[in-house]
Write a protein that holds these residues in place. Sequence first.
Motif, PDB file in Angstrom:
ATOM      1  N   TYR A  69      22.596 -35.745 -19.303  1.00 30.61           N
ATOM      2  CA  TYR A  69      21.137 -35.798 -19.164  1.00 30.61           C
ATOM      3  C   TYR A  69      20.508 -35.417 -20.495  1.00 30.61           C
ATOM      4  O   TYR A  69      21.066 -34.617 -21.252  1.00 30.61           O
ATOM      5  CB  TYR A  69      20.660 -34.794 -18.102  1.00 30.61           C
ATOM      6  CG  TYR A  69      20.825 -35.313 -16.695  1.00 30.61           C
ATOM      7  CD1 TYR A  69      19.883 -36.176 -16.143  1.00 30.61           C
ATOM      8  CD2 TYR A  69      21.920 -34.937 -15.924  1.00 30.61           C
ATOM      9  CE1 TYR A  69      20.046 -36.657 -14.852  1.00 30.61           C
ATOM     10  CE2 TYR A  69      22.082 -35.411 -14.630  1.00 30.61           C
ATOM     11  CZ  TYR A  69      21.135 -36.282 -14.106  1.00 30.61           C
ATOM     12  OH  TYR A  69      21.283 -36.761 -12.834  1.00 30.61           O
ATOM     13  N   GLY A  72      15.622 -31.829 -21.061  1.00 27.64           N
ATOM     14  CA  GLY A  72      14.399 -31.971 -20.257  1.00 27.64           C
ATOM     15  C   GLY A  72      13.195 -31.302 -20.902  1.00 27.64           C
ATOM     16  O   GLY A  72      12.046 -31.610 -20.565  1.00 27.64           O
ATOM     17  N   ASN A  73      13.444 -30.379 -21.820  1.00 29.63           N
ATOM     18  CA  ASN A  73      12.323 -29.723 -22.503  1.00 29.63           C
ATOM     19  C   ASN A  73      12.044 -30.319 -23.875  1.00 29.63           C
ATOM     20  O   ASN A  73      11.126 -29.871 -24.568  1.00 29.63           O
ATOM     21  CB  ASN A  73      12.595 -28.224 -22.651  1.00 29.63           C
ATOM     22  CG  ASN A  73      12.513 -27.537 -21.305  1.00 29.63           C
ATOM     23  OD1 ASN A  73      11.613 -27.828 -20.521  1.00 29.63           O
ATOM     24  ND2 ASN A  73      13.461 -26.664 -21.013  1.00 29.63           N
ATOM     25  N   ASN A 253       3.233 -30.369 -17.629  1.00 28.34           N
ATOM     26  CA  ASN A 253       4.694 -30.266 -17.527  1.00 28.34           C
ATOM     27  C   ASN A 253       5.172 -30.053 -16.095  1.00 28.34           C
ATOM     28  O   ASN A 253       6.326 -30.311 -15.774  1.00 28.34           O
ATOM     29  CB  ASN A 253       5.219 -29.188 -18.465  1.00 28.34           C
ATOM     30  CG  ASN A 253       5.424 -29.753 -19.867  1.00 28.34           C
ATOM     31  OD1 ASN A 253       6.176 -30.704 -20.059  1.00 28.34           O
ATOM     32  ND2 ASN A 253       4.715 -29.208 -20.841  1.00 28.34           N
ATOM     33  N   ARG A 254       4.263 -29.576 -15.223  1.00 28.10           N
ATOM     34  CA  ARG A 254       4.637 -29.464 -13.811  1.00 28.10           C
ATOM     35  C   ARG A 254       4.643 -30.839 -13.162  1.00 28.10           C
ATOM     36  O   ARG A 254       5.403 -31.100 -12.238  1.00 28.10           O
ATOM     37  CB  ARG A 254       3.610 -28.601 -13.073  1.00 28.10           C
ATOM     38  CG  ARG A 254       3.722 -27.146 -13.390  1.00 28.10           C
ATOM     39  CD  ARG A 254       2.767 -26.383 -12.485  1.00 28.10           C
ATOM     40  NE  ARG A 254       2.051 -25.401 -13.261  1.00 28.10           N
ATOM     41  CZ  ARG A 254       1.009 -24.717 -12.808  1.00 28.10           C
ATOM     42  NH1 ARG A 254       0.556 -24.932 -11.590  1.00 28.10           N
ATOM     43  NH2 ARG A 254       0.422 -23.829 -13.573  1.00 28.10           N
ATOM     44  N   GLN A 257       7.942 -36.113 -14.737  1.00 32.65           N
ATOM     45  CA  GLN A 257       9.334 -36.153 -14.267  1.00 32.65           C
ATOM     46  C   GLN A 257      10.183 -35.268 -15.185  1.00 32.65           C
ATOM     47  O   GLN A 257       9.926 -35.226 -16.394  1.00 32.65           O
ATOM     48  CB  GLN A 257       9.867 -37.582 -14.364  1.00 32.65           C
ATOM     49  CG  GLN A 257       9.222 -38.560 -13.412  1.00 32.65           C
ATOM     50  CD  GLN A 257       9.784 -38.456 -12.016  1.00 32.65           C
ATOM     51  OE1 GLN A 257      10.982 -38.256 -11.842  1.00 32.65           O
ATOM     52  NE2 GLN A 257       8.928 -38.546 -11.025  1.00 32.65           N
ATOM     53  N   PRO A 258      11.192 -34.601 -14.635  1.00 28.22           N
ATOM     54  CA  PRO A 258      11.970 -33.661 -15.460  1.00 28.22           C
ATOM     55  C   PRO A 258      12.624 -34.305 -16.690  1.00 28.22           C
ATOM     56  O   PRO A 258      12.715 -33.684 -17.737  1.00 28.22           O
ATOM     57  CB  PRO A 258      13.044 -33.130 -14.516  1.00 28.22           C
ATOM     58  CG  PRO A 258      12.697 -33.605 -13.159  1.00 28.22           C
ATOM     59  CD  PRO A 258      11.601 -34.607 -13.235  1.00 28.22           C
ATOM     60  N   PHE A 259      13.093 -35.520 -16.573  1.00 28.66           N
ATOM     61  CA  PHE A 259      13.790 -36.155 -17.714  1.00 28.66           C
ATOM     62  C   PHE A 259      13.062 -37.440 -18.113  1.00 28.66           C
ATOM     63  O   PHE A 259      13.651 -38.505 -18.210  1.00 28.66           O
ATOM     64  CB  PHE A 259      15.241 -36.466 -17.343  1.00 28.66           C
ATOM     65  CG  PHE A 259      16.010 -35.244 -16.941  1.00 28.66           C
ATOM     66  CD1 PHE A 259      16.350 -34.275 -17.880  1.00 28.66           C
ATOM     67  CD2 PHE A 259      16.379 -35.046 -15.611  1.00 28.66           C
ATOM     68  CE1 PHE A 259      17.047 -33.129 -17.513  1.00 28.66           C
ATOM     69  CE2 PHE A 259      17.077 -33.910 -15.235  1.00 28.66           C
ATOM     70  CZ  PHE A 259      17.401 -32.941 -16.190  1.00 28.66           C
ATOM     71  N   ASN A 260      11.757 -37.319 -18.358  1.00 30.15           N
ATOM     72  CA  ASN A 260      10.970 -38.544 -18.570  1.00 30.15           C
ATOM     73  C   ASN A 260      11.171 -39.183 -19.939  1.00 30.15           C
ATOM     74  O   ASN A 260      10.798 -40.326 -20.142  1.00 30.15           O
ATOM     75  CB  ASN A 260       9.472 -38.297 -18.296  1.00 30.15           C
ATOM     76  CG  ASN A 260       8.869 -37.208 -19.161  1.00 30.15           C
ATOM     77  OD1 ASN A 260       9.597 -36.367 -19.709  1.00 30.15           O
ATOM     78  ND2 ASN A 260       7.561 -37.189 -19.283  1.00 30.15           N
TER      79      ASN A 260
END
Length: 377
Positions: A69, A72-73, A253-254, A257-260
């Motif tokens: 993955y 994510g950040n 950020n909420r 999507q986590p891995f956009n």
Amino acid sequence: MAIDYQTLAVKGVQGLMPYQPGKPIDELAREFGLDPSGIVKLASNENPLGPSPVALEAARKALSELCRYPDGNGFNLKAKLSEKLGVSATQITLGNGSNDVLEVIARGFADANTDIIYSQYAFAVYPLVTRAIGAHGIEVPARDWGHDLEAMAAAVTDKTGLIFVANPNNPTGTVQSAEAVEKFLASVPERVIVVLDEAYCEYLEGDEHQHSLGLLARYPNLIISRTFSKAWGLAALRVGYGIASAEITDILNRVRQPFNVDAIAQAAATAVLDDDDYLARSRQVNTAGLKQLEHAFDQMALSYIPSSGNFVAVDVGDQAPAIFNQLLAQGVIVRPIAGYGMPRHLRVSVGLSEENQRFIEALAHALEIIEEQKDHG
Ligand code: PMP
């Protein structure tokens, strides 16, 4: 009885028209039996230079980790953006293209009870996301094809949650001065979120495009969105970002999507930010190409909207659809913008000098053919 699934879609979505992208080269080649290598695509405001070699190298390296993955950040990309822009990483939201950022903002700050303001002739994604989330769109008439910021500020009511301002705007290429933007922000209540969409800001002259960053400290309701798709030449990778206060960024950020943003995109975007030479060439080619196109339109006595982007909207008259088709038959793809309420204009993206020339010649030919058909009709 058969179910009509159209009626099951949420109300805003029922009336949605999908975004109309530029025609892909391969599609035109298939339809007209043309050799794809001879087709000139000036339809999607893409960077005609091809990708930066620095970005390509970084993307290639990232391929070896395809099984993992992405971060994510987006740590590295945010760190690089933060260094280049002089903002904190906590102020940056990464998006799958800046379209994603625009949608995330709308979902974070508007719903069925919210009015969203945007201008006539503004970028099509604003009304699109507005309807998709069931919010109510308020389109403010343009002035000289550009945003009438005074009228937009005057349109604010208790229901207004969000205002989209494209600067420069697509498809008109109009731009608002730094003073006008600041005056606008000063006249909008702080509880209304203002999105300054700066997808084309790198094409502005000098350091003009850095001005808006300085406004963030004074206007906590401001979100700036930018992209790697245009001057940075990474449209295929889909990466853009928003810059705002840490508080607003936390909300965005909420929602996202986590891995956009994928790992290849993150690697290439991080690397390209150090390729000053690529950016300088993008700007040079664009300035020269705009001049070339504008000069040709002057010679053909066609009026156009002076542009601050990497494209220009030219008035080709009431036969614009026929001229568009004529251009296609000659292997030149531009963008009709009747969907924007501009049925007489075609939008042409700035290409390399030889591509612009191909377009200019094809346009002159198309205009002749249409004239002849008129004479015989
Ligand atoms: N804003 C404007 C004004 C644009 O013209 C575009 C591209 N057509 C975008 C945002 C979105 O670009 P991307 O999603 O590739 O960043």
